[in-house]
Enzyme design. Structure first.
Site, PDB file in Angstrom:
ATOM      1  N   ASP B 407       1.006  -1.068  -0.244  1.00 43.49           N
ATOM      2  CA  ASP B 407       0.098  -0.037  -0.148  1.00 43.49           C
ATOM      3  C   ASP B 407       1.103   1.533  -0.202  1.00 43.49           C
ATOM      4  OD1 ASP B 407      -2.339   1.466   0.178  1.00 43.49           O
ATOM      5  OD2 ASP B 407      -1.234   1.428   2.627  1.00 43.49           O
ATOM      6  N   ARG B 793      -5.804   4.280  -7.760  1.00 40.82           N
ATOM      7  CA  ARG B 793      -6.992   4.344  -8.294  1.00 40.82           C
ATOM      8  C   ARG B 793      -7.677   2.771  -7.726  1.00 40.82           C
ATOM      9  NH1 ARG B 793      -7.876   8.612  -6.632  1.00 40.82           N
ATOM     10  NH2 ARG B 793      -7.791  10.341  -8.277  1.00 40.82           N
TER      11      ARG B 793
END
Lengths: 363, 1175
Positions: B407, B793
């Site tokens: 992440d 996204r």
């Protein structure tokens, strides 16, 4: 399944808003916890192993030669008296209807046997290591336990009871005890036909601990015969256990050494068992001088049915046991291989070095 | 009764209806027309067992494991048939293993019982029969009204009825549930909020209807029907009125709530359902090996059985006169005999499958995992966090990682947001030293960094503003100010930030202290972006000072303005925006929306859309996080419509979420764009180095982020994920299937055309879902050829989907996911190894992870050092275990050829039993805990060494075969060595006496124990005192034990086979020489193989070992390590190396050139000078 811990609820998870105790969660800086224990870190490289190879070679080859020489100095003679060949004097004993057959085999010792000489009998194709056989004994009974004497272990089946009486000693091993008698005579000289019997000692052939601890006659002051009165002899035996050595009370019953030797089951189907000792007389005369001998055999033991062989072996002994070239040869072989590999490795290492040097240049 | 049973067994779902109806305080309607629903009590049961069911249940659970079951079967077979070994030989170890496990599990369960009792027995106050009754937590029933005081923990899921505040609100912290440390406000229905005393509550007649329990912490739907003066009032209930068990009451004196979910039905309990078990690659290969060994075992048994019958076809072998069968044996049926013979062989050889393997592996994993938590290098000083191991099953998997999915926010970055820039109405501003400075192409603004909206005093004077050099006409000035004003008001109103300041509690009542500096206000926000924005607005002069009674108070230029908060349209990740509807002091109703540019701009109809879009892209290029701000003004009629739609949606019982989404969609439109904000998220320490190292280790790094494309790319560049030299391929903004396919094909072509440079791929969420739907193969093909992939996204579930896709791709790579937030949980759970970063976004990720660390940079030590070590340790452990059992059992098998396949054992029963649990267990266990085949610093500084163990290399079929063949050859050496030693059965004793079969077996066994132990010693590269102790200790223990065991006639043993056997063996000189010979011969093979391997094809690890060993000597006498040296003859050099004085300089220099992977890898080449400088 639940993997939930109610403790979470109580503890409230991590330190919530700031302001908890000043206790730090810093791990301890110890050598063990930080995996920094002092350690020796050997690496097996050609460099470190090479000397080991040479050393092994240099140590093993002399040991091997020593063992080999020792083994070669041992005198051993083996005489097969099974009697399967028609020419054999014992051939007549093969037919089952001959009872108590005796035969004589002549042989010559080309070299004299010095020191103590050991007389073995050897059997082949006899599976003393068959599982059903190995366990067919009752050690408690053999240790003189009176209750086991009268009620032997189930393992002894089908040699447990006979004629409603317990067999002592029970089991297949005891039942099949070797019962040939071997006698050795020296033919003093050609002219004098009167042979000299060689004295055979029958004590000292079994392990001391077996004879004195593991095997015991049933306790009590009465005579052996009395002790075994409620039992019956094994089916195949000609005489009862208390009659094994009528001459010597201390070698009778369960503690008869021939019996004890037999009871130590052999590892392989071809085996030897120590039969008698021929003790050295003095330093001047060899125990068994070279010459003509004959072996008197009371042929009882049937091996023909399972293609077995019977042998008599005379052997001297060194510190390492009987004649066995294997160990010496193996030591010499391994030592030589080790030495050879050391050389090969040295060469390879040398070459590798050169090639890596050239590689260095190409960088 | 039957139904109850079925329910207990889990056949029927316990609840039939979709909703539960709760009568508050259990006041049931007077007419008898209802059937009261049954609810479980508030007892928390985390324990698995009770005293009564512990033994059967635990045994059942344990025997569900295949290995245990296998040994149980073997044991039962031994009990049933006449077997060669006594049932004790397998029964005792099994009993040992089962007991140890049962004790461990029993102890754990006892601890759970204790904590259950503590929780269930906690005192609580319940309103019953008009008074406050003190009772125990477990006695709370659904419908009870519970009183909770400040700082207490809620004992059940409660619907808030009232608090000591007039508006019925309260603050809670859910730190122990989801780790979020901010305060959350919960509100009650206005009708119940006034019932602040026990007496008042007694008059309440109300019913709550709500959904059945579910695990989602943030979902709750229900309604309360209050009967007041014969009139029924219906009020919606949402998550904001539900107080979750485990949360803690804050800043509120006391509250009353009605229990709706109790005990195991509370959301907290439902959330602790066990996670799916992850199994490591090592465990999988271990099971493969087990199956192979099972096949070996069965084929050995079959061969033996068949041979037994061929050999024993003749009676002279089957039943010679000296060895008769019993009647029973003779008469048993042939088939039965055949089967029982087969089973007997099975039992005889069953030790080839080591029972202690599982126990040892489990112990190794459990004990070994402590080292991670203890590691000071993984300890983060600032946050006082050490690494945390949630599962020890995956330790070795850390050494096998091929893909890292990370992440971005909070993982690569600090998640500490700094407001940097903004774009207001098409003009860009930068914040410098707390002041906003215009920026951009306007030439007149170059005058300097003139404070704009900088401090309160300046801004009170509008004349001062005119004096600034803003290139604006006087008319537009007021307009400008208005826009700025509105922009910052929007920023300071549109959020869910809390102020946790006790003083602010009373804002509504007391006069506001105008000189209270903003620094004294503590903002708490679940999202750091919001906090940064509100703080920035405060610096700009529009200070958010608090929420009270549905009013948001904002101090604008020192003046207090109150906005009535009408609605909050909460943030969700699908909409990617949030809005608030407020009533301004002037009475107009405004909607402020804030969200990702992709979700705001399309909804805008006014404002500087084009300019803002350019600015947003510019911000993103700098790696800033952007948000767009817009507003909408409602007419009275519009608002009525909006209000009605929202109310309907919020009170809906079915499909509430869909309805709400529709309503939000309807409301958030026709927006007027105000501007955009840009917030910087600082990179964490050493992220670049870590990513670089990961790549050098052959690990592919994928960054998965929810950020927009430009931001993500720029962060990727700055953190070293993308290089400037990389060829960046893009797969973005694909709308159609065919277009996506076309683009993919094009990319694939580009990759094949130039394979020299590295490729990086950027994919966005929508294109990804297209690519995954139809063109998985093509997409994977492209991905595999890219050294860096960036997915932007991404929705949380998409992250997990990408990982699953990689996981199931043909190579089946091992994946690792790193994340810090709740949105990463799905990917953490999906990946083979999930790493949680203990960051600012709560502990949810850390809690659901397998390992939790404080910083991204710790990953390198975790993988390269711990992972590498664990892998080497466990791989060797597994291989060694199989090896030593081959050594153990093969001689037994060989012996059958010499004993007529009669199943005679070679070793004594006691030896059979103790071999695995006493004689050979400790050295390998200690090895597997402390082994370090190479220095940890070397591992960390040379990540390329990680490649040596990739693809489960040490457990490959080849390696497995080597170990197995080695085991067999050792077994042959033990057996035939002893066999030839005995030869024609000559005496081995100096007194001419003979050995028997037990001595023969003991000789084999002794050689075996020594060889197997020394073999372990050969594998050991790190000899601490513990290794010495257990290695030599094991051998010594074997000798002492054997002397003792053979020295006594054991009264309780049936047979005295071993009496004095060992001592007699040792009294034979030949035996000693034979033992030495056989041990040396066995190890000789292995050593030669090792040395030749190292010499001819050394792995980089082995080279590094050498380099390390020599660098520690540090060639002080430079004569022998200077490369140009000539005088040393090669033998001389050789000897010097033997002595260890001369460092082979060329080895470390050769290293890079000889390894084929690196030739194209620029990053490696940059490192080579460093390597060559080691000597």
């Amino acid at each position: 399944a639940m993997n939930y811990s109610a403790k979470d609820e109580v503890d409230g998870g991590p330190a919530g808003p700031p302001g908890g105790a000043a206790k730090t969660r810093r791990p301890d800086n110890t050598a063990f916890k930080q995996q920094r224990l002092p350690a020796w870190q050997p690496i097996l490289t050609a460099g470190t192993v090479l000397p080991t190879f040479f050393i092994i070679g240099l140590i093993f080859i002399p040991i091997g030669i020593g063992i080999f020489v020792t083994s070669n100095n041992i005198r051993e003679i083996e005489i097969d008296y099974t009697g399967t060949e028609p020419s054999s004097p014992c051939n007549k004993c093969l037919s089952p209807n001959v009872t108590s057959c005796a035969c004589t085999i002549n042989f010559t010792l080309k070299q004299s046997f010095e020191g103590n000489v050991f007389m073995y009998y050897g059997l082949s194709n006899f599976y003393q290591n068959h599982r059903r056989y190995v366990k067919s004994r009752d050690d408690s009974q053999l240790n003189g336990d009176p209750s086991a004497l009268l009620n032997p272990s189930k393992e002894c089946e089908p040699y447990r009871r006979n004629e409603d009486r317990p067999i002592a000693p029970c089991g297949a091993i005891a039942n099949s005890m070797f019962n040939d008698t071997l006698e050795l005579y020296l033919v003093a000289n050609e002219s004098d036909p009167k042979p000299i019997p060689i004295p055979l000692k029958k004590k000292g052939i079994a392990w001391w601990t077996d004879k004195n601890v593991k095997f015991r006659n049933p306790p009590g002051k009465e005579s052996l015969e009395e002790k075994f009165k409620d039992t019956i002899k094994p089916v195949n035996w000609h005489k009862a256990v208390y009659e094994l050595d009528p001459e010597d009370e201390s070698n009778n019953g369960f503690i008869n050494e021939d019996f004890i030797v037999w009871m130590r089951t052999a590892a392989l189907p071809t085996f030897r068992k120590l039969y008698r000792l021929i003790e050295r007389r003095d330093d001047l005369h060899p125990t068994l001088p070279a010459g003509q001998y004959f072996l008197n055999i009371t042929y009882n033991y049937p091996v023909h049915s399972f293609d077995g062989r019977k042998r008599m072996i005379l052997s001297t002994i060194s510190w390492m046991g009987g004649k066995n070239p294997f160990l010496g040869i193996a030591y010499i072989t391994i030592g030589s291989i080790s030495f050879l590999l050391g050389v090969v490795l040295l060469v390879i290492n040398h070459k590798y070095r050169n090639s890596s040097n050239t590689a260095d240049i190409t960088i | 009764m039957w139904r109850w049973v079925r329910q207990q067994l889990g056949f029927d779902p316990p609840h039939q209806s979709d909703t539960r109806t709760i009568y508050i305080a259990n006041r049931f309607p007077q007419n008898g027309l209802y059937t009261p629903q049954k609810f479980i009590d508030n007892r928390i049961i985390s324990s698995k067992y009770t005293i009564w069911n512990f033994v059967p249940k635990n045994l059942f659970e344990q025997f569900r494991r295949v290995a245990n079951f296998y040994f149980l079967i073997i044991f039962l077979v031994q009990l049933m048939i006449d077997t060669p070994t006594s049932p004790i030989t397998s029964g005792l170890p099994l009993f040992f293993v089962i007991t140890v496990t049962a004790i461990k599990q029993g102890y754990e369960d006892w601890l759970r019982h204790n904590s259950d009792n503590e929780v269930n027995g906690a005192p609580v106050y319940v309103v019953r029969s008009g008074g406050l009754v003190k009772t125990r937590s477990k006695n709370i029933r659904v419908g009870d009204i519970v009183r909770i005081a400040k700082d207490e923990i809620f004992p059940a899921d409660l619907v808030l009825l009232s608090s000591d505040r007039l508006d019925g609100s309260c603050h809670v912290t859910t730190a122990s549930l989801d780790g979020e440390t901010n305060l959350k406000t919960h509100v009650s229905v206005p009708e119940t909020a006034v019932l602040q005393t026990v007496a008042n509550l007694d008059s309440l007649i109300a019913v709550i209807e709500c959904q059945q329990p579910e695990a989602d912490l943030y979902r709750f739907m229900g309604r309360m029907i209050i009967t007041q003066q014969m009139e029924e009032i219906v009020r919606p209930l949402g998550p904001e009125s539900l107080l979750l068990r485990g949360a803690r009451l804050k800043n509120t004196k006391e509250i009353f709530g009605v229990a709706v979910y109790t005990g195991m039905e509370t959301k907290m309990a439902l959330n602790y359902k066990s996670k799916s078990q992850k199994r490591s690659a090592v465990e999988k290969s271990m099971n493969t090996f087990l199956i192979i060994y099972l096949i070996i075992l069965i084929s050995e048994a079959i061969i033996s059985t068949i041979l037994k019958y061929t050999w024993q076809a003749e009676e002279k072998w089957d039943e010679p006169w000296y060895n008769q069968k019993t009647e029973h044996q003779r008469n048993s049926s042939k088939i039965l005999r055949f089967i029982s013979d087969f089973l007997a062989f099975l039992v005889l050889y069953n030790f080839i499958i080591p029972i202690s393997l599982y126990v040892t592996v489990e112990m190794q994993k459990f004990l070994g995992s402590f080292f991670i938590g203890w590691d000071l290098d993984l300890y983060h000083e600032e946050s006082d966090q050490k690494a945390q191991v949630n599962t020890s099953d995956l330790n070795e998997e850390l050494g096998q990682v091929e893909y890292v999915f990370t992440d971005k926010t909070g993982t690569l970055t600090e998640n500490e947001m700094q407001f940097r820039e903004c774009s207001i109405n098409g003009l860009k501003y930068q914040e410098i030293n707390g002041k906003l400075v215009p920026e951009g192409p306007s030439p007149d603004s170059t005058e300097g960094e003139v404070p704009f909206l900088g401090s309160l005093s300046h801004l009170s004077n509008s004349a001062h503003l005119t004096a600034t050099s803003l290139r604006t006409s006087p008319e537009s000035e007021t307009e400008l100010i208005k826009e700025h004003d509105l922009f910052f008001k929007a920023v300071s109103l549109c959020h869910t930030v809390q102020i946790s300041n006790v003083q602010t509690d009373g804002i509504g009542d007391g006069p506001w202290q105008p000189n209270l500096a903003p620094a004294q206000l503590e903002y708490y926000a679940s999202s750091p972006d919001e906090k940064a924005l509100v703080e920035a607005a405060a610096r700009a002069g529009i200070i958010f000072v608090g929420i009270s009674e549905e009013t948001m108070e904002v101090k604008v230029l020192g003046r207090l303005e109150r906005y009535k908060l009408l609605h909050i349209l909460e943030f969700d990740s699908d909409r990617r925006r949030m809005s608030v509807i407020v009533q301004a002091p002037s009475g107009e109703k405004l909607l402020f929306a804030k969200g990702a540019e992709s979700s705001i701009l399309p909804k805008c109809i006014g404002g500087e859309i084009a300019k803002t879009r350019i600015h947003v892209d510019e911000f993103a290029l700098k790696g800033l996080r952007t948000l767009c701000i817009a507003y909408r003004q409602f007419t009275a009629k519009e608002y009525e419509d909006v209000d009605r739609r929202l109310f309907e949606a919020r009170t809906a019982l079915q499909h509430r979420e869909e309805k709400l989404a529709d309503a939000f969609q309807y409301i958030e439109k026709d927006l007027i764009l105000l501007g955009a904000t840009a917030v910087e998220d600082r990179l964490q320490d050493k992220v670049r180095e870590t990513i670089e190292a990961l790549r050098m280790a052959g690990i592919k790094v994928w960054v998965l982020t929810g950020d927009k494309h430009e931001t993500a790319v720029s962060v990727s560049l700055s953190c070293g994920h993308f290089h400037r030299t990389m060829n960046i391929l893009e797969l973005i903004n694909q709308k159609s299937d065919s277009g996506c396919a076309e683009q993919l094909r094009q990319l694939a072509r580009r990759i094949t055309e130039d394979h020299v440079i590295q490729h990086g791929l950027v994919v966005d969420g929508t294109s990804l879902s297209l690519a995954l739907r139809e063109h998985e193969k093509l997409f994977m093909e492209v991905c595999r050829n890219c050294s860096a992939v960036l997915c932007c996204r991404m929705a949380p579930l998409q992250k997990a989907k990408v990982i699953r896709l990689i996981k199931i791709s043909p190579e089946k790579p091992i994946t690792l996911a790193v994340g810090d937030g709740a949105n990463d949980v799905s990917m953490i759970q999906e990946a083979h190894v999930g790493i949680g970063i203990m960051g600012k976004e709560g502990r949810q990720a850390a809690r659901n992870s397998d390992y939790a660390i404080a910083r991204f940079k710790f990953l390198s030590k975790l993988l390269f050092v711990h992972g590498h070590f664990y892998y080497i340790r466990i791989a060797t452990l597994v291989q060694y275990f199989f090896y030593k059992n081959v050594c153990f059992i093969t001689p037994q098998f060989l012996y059958q050829f010499y004993c007529l396949f009669s199943q005679q054992t070679l070793y004594d029963s006691v030896y059979l039993t103790l071999y695995n649990i006493c004689f050979t267990s400790l050295p390998v266990l200690i090895y597997s805990l402390v082994e370090q085949h190479i220095d940890p610093h070397v591992l960390q500084s040379k990540p390329t060494l990680y490649r040596d163990i990739s693809k489960n290399g040490l457990l490959s079929i080849k390696a497995f075969l080597y170990w197995t063949v080695l085991g067999f050859s050792h077994a042959f050496i033990f057996f035939f060595g002893s066999y030839f030693l005995v030869g024609k059965d000559t005496s081995l004793l100096g007194n001419g006496q003979m050995f028997g079969n037990w001595t023969f077996g003991t000789l084999v066994f002794t050689v075996m124990v020594i060889t197997v132990t020394v073999k372990m010693a050969l594998e050991t590269h790190f000899w601490t005192w513990i290794n010495h102790l257990v290695t030599w200790g094991s051998i010594i223990f074997y000798f002492i034990f054997s002397l003792f065991y053979g020295g006594i006639l054991w009264p309780f043993l049936g047979s005295q086979n071993m009496y004095f056997v060992f001592i007699q063996l040792l009294s034979s000189g030949s035996a000693w020489f034979a033992i030495l010979l056989m041990v040396v011969t066995c190890l000789f093979i292995d050593v030669v193989k090792k040395v030749f391997d190292r010499q001819l094809h050394p792995t980089s690890t082995e080279k590094a070992q050498l380099a390390e060993a020599h660098s520690s000597v540090k060639c002080l006498d430079s004569v022998c390590c200077f490369p140009g040296e000539t005088p040393c003859a090669s033998v001389g050099r050789m000897l010097e190396r033997v002595i260890g004085r001369c460092s082979p300089n060329h080895i470390s220099r050769l290293w890079n050139a000889s390894d084929p992977f690196y030739t194209n890898d620029r990053s490696i080449l940059t490192l080579s000078p460093m390597d060559s400088s080691t000597c």
